[in-house]
Design a protein around this motif. Structure first.
Motif, mmCIF file in Angstrom:
data_model
loop_
_atom_site.group_PDB
_atom_site.id
_atom_site.type_symbol
_atom_site.label_atom_id
_atom_site.label_comp_id
_atom_site.label_asym_id
_atom_site.label_seq_id
_atom_site.Cartn_x
_atom_site.Cartn_y
_atom_site.Cartn_z
ATOM 1 N N THR A 92 -5.691 11.741 4.104
ATOM 2 C CA THR A 92 -5.439 10.613 3.217
ATOM 3 C C THR A 92 -3.995 10.186 3.388
ATOM 4 O O THR A 92 -3.171 10.937 3.913
ATOM 5 C CB THR A 92 -5.663 11.018 1.755
ATOM 6 N N THR A 120 3.276 7.577 7.591
ATOM 7 C CA THR A 120 2.200 6.807 6.993
ATOM 8 C C THR A 120 1.241 6.403 8.100
ATOM 9 O O THR A 120 1.539 6.540 9.278
ATOM 10 C CB THR A 120 2.742 5.544 6.303
ATOM 11 N N HIS A 123 7.281 1.887 -7.476
ATOM 12 C CA HIS A 123 5.957 2.424 -7.776
ATOM 13 C C HIS A 123 5.582 2.241 -9.251
ATOM 14 O O HIS A 123 4.504 1.737 -9.577
ATOM 15 C CB HIS A 123 5.884 3.903 -7.404
ATOM 16 N N LYS A 140 -1.859 9.938 1.092
ATOM 17 C CA LYS A 140 -1.062 10.846 0.265
ATOM 18 C C LYS A 140 -0.721 12.120 1.031
ATOM 19 O O LYS A 140 0.397 12.623 0.984
ATOM 20 C CB LYS A 140 -1.824 11.197 -1.014
ATOM 21 N N LYS A 200 2.313 -0.082 -10.240
ATOM 22 C CA LYS A 200 1.137 0.787 -10.117
ATOM 23 C C LYS A 200 -0.007 0.397 -11.054
ATOM 24 O O LYS A 200 -1.180 0.627 -10.746
ATOM 25 C CB LYS A 200 1.527 2.249 -10.351
ATOM 26 N N SER A 256 1.051 4.241 -2.978
ATOM 27 C CA SER A 256 0.737 5.628 -2.616
ATOM 28 C C SER A 256 1.912 6.582 -2.790
ATOM 29 O O SER A 256 1.717 7.785 -2.921
ATOM 30 C CB SER A 256 0.247 5.701 -1.169
ATOM 31 N N ASP A 257 3.120 6.045 -2.779
ATOM 32 C CA ASP A 257 4.317 6.886 -2.807
ATOM 33 C C ASP A 257 4.973 6.817 -4.189
ATOM 34 O O ASP A 257 5.664 5.857 -4.523
ATOM 35 C CB ASP A 257 5.297 6.420 -1.729
ATOM 36 N N ASN A 307 0.824 -1.211 0.000
ATOM 37 C CA ASN A 307 0.000 0.000 0.000
ATOM 38 C C ASN A 307 0.856 1.258 0.000
ATOM 39 O O ASN A 307 0.516 2.259 -0.633
ATOM 40 C CB ASN A 307 -0.934 -0.002 1.209
ATOM 41 N N HIS A 308 1.967 1.195 0.725
ATOM 42 C CA HIS A 308 2.874 2.336 0.768
ATOM 43 C C HIS A 308 3.469 2.600 -0.620
ATOM 44 O O HIS A 308 3.545 3.745 -1.072
ATOM 45 C CB HIS A 308 3.995 2.074 1.771
#
Length: 262
Positions: free
Chosen positions: A214, A226, A126, A216, A130, A119-120, A115-116
């Protein structure tokens, strides 16, 4: 920090360093927040401490130079993601440190990491995951870290079985009873129990604030914090049996050794 630094002189304890070696995504920022409410200064994030990380043998390691710079008559705390090595224990013992080890069920750790990454945008994985569906993306995100994470947990567990000079904490314990979790830390560090209620109220307020934002938004703050949903076994709601079979097939050993047992 000024108040904590000044006040910490009044506490005559047989230690002056609290070292938290926490598994990534196991609530180590939570432990930092708890320690920050005590008369102790965070060694790697304060003008009142000299933090020397110039002579490390690993990105998450510790060194004699690092611990030697902390004042002997004041309390300092440090959080790292250091894996178990006898030389690190010897450093901690040399400076009579209090050691806290933070664990979490490896499946929740890996799902939180996924999840990190999603989001990052700055995470190096990513772009790779993604556009993948969540099940495929989860497995791809696991491959790079699973072996290190598994051995991290096994190393510290084996050490703690034969040594009582460290406090073992599981993030799931905080979910189940946050006040009891905080009290464990307070008792271990030999502070008055009056700190427990005070810190509990402050931590509860912090969690509510992070929930309002959120993920983000939390990542964009000065402290890149986070926030995990705080539920144990969240992976069960998203990942099917086939995905978990793939996960277990790349796990270096038995899942029973790295899962939280109630």
């Amino acid at each position: 920090d000024f108040k904590s630094d000044l006040y910490s002189k009044k506490f005559k304890k047989n230690f002056h360093i609290v070292w938290c070696a926490g598994l990534a995504k196991s609530g180590t920022t939570l432990i930092e927040d708890i320690l920050r409410e005590l008369p102790a200064v965070q060694a790697n994030n304060s003008f009142f401490r000299i933090y020397d990380n110039s002579n490390l043998d690993h990105i998450h390691g510790i060194s004699n130079e690092m611990f030697n710079k902390f004042p002997k008559d004041k309390l300092s705390f440090l959080k790292t993601h250091t894996h178990y090595e006898e030389r690190y224990i010897n450093i901690a013992k040399k400076y009579n440190s209090k050691i806290i080890i933070s664990f979490r069920d490896i499946r929740d750790v890996m799902f939180s990491r996924y999840n990190h990454i999603i989001s990052d945008k700055n995470d190096h994985l990513h772009k790779k995951i993604k556009d993948l569906d969540i099940k495929e993306g989860f497995i791809e995100s696991v491959k790079e870290e699973i072996s290190y994470t598994y051995q991290w947990m096994i190393g510290w567990q084996n050490y703690s079985k034969n040594n009582n000079n460290c406090l073992i904490l599981w993030y799931e314990e905080f979910i189940k009873d946050s006040k009891a979790y905080i009290k464990k830390i307070i008792d271990y560090l030999e502070f008055d129990n009056s700190y427990t209620d005070k810190i509990y109220l402050k931590i509860d307020s912090n969690i509510k604030l992070l929930k309002e934002r959120t993920l983000k938004e939390n990542l964009s703050l000065f402290e890149r914090r986070t926030f995990n949903k705080g539920k144990s076994g969240e992976w069960r709601k998203v990942l099917d049996e086939e995905t978990m079979e793939k996960f277990y097939s790349i796990l270096p050993g038995d899942i029973s050794k790295v899962e939280y047992k109630k």
